[in-house]
Scaffold this active site. Structure first.
Site, PDB file in Angstrom:
ATOM      1  N   TYR A  96       0.726  -1.219   0.097  1.00  0.00           N
ATOM      2  CA  TYR A  96       0.019   0.110  -0.058  1.00  0.00           C
ATOM      3  C   TYR A  96       0.756   1.380  -0.143  1.00  0.00           C
ATOM      4  O   TYR A  96       0.696   2.054  -0.674  1.00  0.00           O
ATOM      5  CB  TYR A  96      -0.941  -0.132   1.231  1.00  0.00           C
TER       6      TYR A  96
ATOM      7  N   LYS B 217       1.256   4.480  -2.764  1.00  0.00           N
ATOM      8  CA  LYS B 217       1.157   5.960  -2.265  1.00  0.00           C
ATOM      9  C   LYS B 217       2.007   6.668  -2.533  1.00  0.00           C
ATOM     10  O   LYS B 217       2.194   8.101  -2.822  1.00  0.00           O
ATOM     11  CB  LYS B 217       0.625   6.126  -0.882  1.00  0.00           C
TER      12      LYS B 217
END
Length: 235
Positions: free
Chosen positions: A143, A147
């Site tokens: 994740y 980002k």
């Protein structure tokens, strides 16, 4: 840019931070708020216009851009967050899913709406990033990488869209008290607070907002010795 009389499109607007953005935009006098969601029936906030939008579907994105020619502010909020690091058995599949939503989604929307924003005077784009754009730990390894990629996208878009007077704002924030962060035992900020701080920054002409204390501390730590991103995390 200002929210008063703005026409706003928010992706992932049916719950969590996206819902908070929709509520705050209405409070600030937005003329129209389009609430994007894969299932428009899940959008129940009075005063907004539900829009069927899957950010991973190029046809959906193209259709919405063609239909919503009055948008002046795009908020790229839709995202996924699954746990796991790079050595997990499913990390490649997880990385593809995260990048498809968290990176290619905002890229598609920004490409599709750049000309719309230009035609409407420039307007703005808000990309929802994260404090883990800058740091990484195994629990959110994949994740975090998505980002980080979205942060790079945001910085690049800012320069490319500057000539058409489109303001590009990156939102960096830690845990928000939403369904996405439910499984994490950590301090969390209410989504309404984050939405308000972000739109305050937009209206002040900012390019970046560090929406909570932990994010401010991490940003300062990037230039520390050793850099905060080099320090082993417990998670």
């Amino acid at each position: 840019m200002k929210l008063n009389n703005a026409v706003v499109l928010i992706t992932g607007a049916n719950r969590g931070l996206g819902l908070a953005f929709a509520q705050e935009a209405l409070v600030r006098g937005a003329r129209k708020v389009y609430a994007g969601a894969r299932d428009p029936a899940s959008v129940t906030l009075p005063g907004v216009i539900p829009v069927k939008l899957d950010v991973t579907d190029p046809a959906d994105v193209a259709r919405v851009a063609a239909e919503l020619g009055d948008v002046t502010l795009l908020i790229n909020n839709a995202g996924i967050a699954n746990t796991g690091g790079f050595l997990a058995p499913n990390s490649v599949e997880s990385a593809r899913a995260h990048m498809e939503t968290n990176f290619f989604g905002p890229l598609r929307l920004s490409q599709a709406f750049a000309s719309v924003l230009a035609a409407n005077g420039g307007g703005g784009i808000i990309n929802v990033l994260s404090v883990v754009s800058w740091i990484n730990a195994p629990v959110l390894g994949v994740y975090s990488a998505s980002k980080s990629a979205a942060w790079g996208l945001t910085n690049g878009l800012r320069h490319e869209l500057r000539p058409q007077k489109t303001q590009v704002l990156g939102l960096h924030v830690g845990f928000i008290d939403t369904d996405m962060a439910r499984g994490f035992d950590a301090p969390k900020t209410p989504p309404g607070v984050i939405a308000a701080r972000t739109l305050d920054a937009l209206e002040a002409g900012a390019d970046e907002v560090l929406a909570d204390e932990v994010t401010q501390q991490v940003k300062q730590g990037l230039s520390a010795e050793p850099g905060v991103y080099l320090v082993a995390a417990d998670a």
